[in-house]
Write an enzyme that holds these catalytic residues in place. Structure first.
Site, mmCIF file in Angstrom:
data_model
loop_
_atom_site.group_PDB
_atom_site.id
_atom_site.type_symbol
_atom_site.label_atom_id
_atom_site.label_comp_id
_atom_site.label_asym_id
_atom_site.label_seq_id
_atom_site.Cartn_x
_atom_site.Cartn_y
_atom_site.Cartn_z
ATOM 1 N N HIS A 38 22.327 -21.314 56.315
ATOM 2 C CA HIS A 38 23.040 -22.657 55.613
ATOM 3 C C HIS A 38 21.960 -23.086 55.042
ATOM 4 C CE1 HIS A 38 21.777 -24.645 59.134
ATOM 5 N NE2 HIS A 38 21.651 -25.613 58.515
ATOM 6 N N HIS A 121 16.300 -26.217 51.216
ATOM 7 C CA HIS A 121 15.640 -24.461 51.325
ATOM 8 C C HIS A 121 16.823 -24.058 52.151
ATOM 9 C CE1 HIS A 121 15.759 -27.641 54.741
ATOM 10 N NE2 HIS A 121 15.997 -27.226 55.363
#
Ligand code: 3AM
Length: 182
Positions: A38, A121
């Site tokens: 995720h 990220h």
């Protein structure tokens, strides 16, 4: 009861598959499970249910448009003692704008979220303590993965996640999803 929670963008199947291929190329000490991949927008920490309900209402009311997102490159967080190995995100003003709006919704619900310091990220894996040669191999592999790209795809929803800490690391559950629809 309180829940350790965060707000994130879930990843489509095809993107997760691309990330699994990247994971296979990196000597990851601990790999993030593919279903748990995720992009975190805001980490909320342990929060009592009434605040999470206020947050849920705020996120339900949020109006934001879908936008394209491209993953690019890989790297390590943690300087001399890397802790997180990640896939990066191509510069994306729409993502930054969404993140700051989401952080504001959390603050309005009474949940403090730092306005600064968003480093988008996708965590691919984690490291405990690394031997110097392990670290060097990981750094070299991250540099070699510089040409990695996944997407772009259209981000059409964000999610509220619960994080459960266990002996094997954290596992996540999607508590609610919020479509991005203008
Ligand atoms: O997006 P990733 O998976 O890198 O590292 C945790 C994870 O990030 C991060 O929140 C995400 C969901 O757990 N996280 C955990 N504790 C944190 C903290 N105290 C934290 N981020 C900031 N501060």
């Amino acid at each position: 009861m309180s829940i350790r929670a965060f707000i994130a963008i879930g990843l489509p199947e095809g993107i997760r598959r691309d990330l699994m291929l990247l994971q296979a190329l990196l000597p990851l000490p601990r790999r993030q499970e593919p279903e748990d991949l995720h992009l975190t927008l805001a980490f909320l920490g342990e929060q009592p249910e009434p605040l999470l309900e206020a947050l849920h209402d705020g996120l339900t009311a949020l109006r934001a448009s879908p936008f394209p997102l491209l993953l690019q490159g890989a790297g390590l967080f943690g300087g001399a003692r890397p802790r997180v190995i990640w896939a990066g995100v191509a510069e994306n003003p729409a993502l930054r704008h969404l993140q700051s709006r989401v952080a504001r919704v959390a603050v309005q619900a009474g949940i403090p979220v730092a306005a600064q310091g968003f480093a988008p990220h996708v965590t691919l894996g984690r490291a405990g303590s690394l031997e110097p040669d392990q670290r060097a191999r990981l750094e070299a592999a991250a540099v070699a993965a510089d040409g990695f790209r996944a997407g772009p795809w259209q981000v059409e929803a964000i999610g509220l996640y619960a994080s459960y800490l266990g002996r094997k690391g954290a596992r996540y559950d999607v508590l609610a999803e919020y479509p991005l629809a203008g």
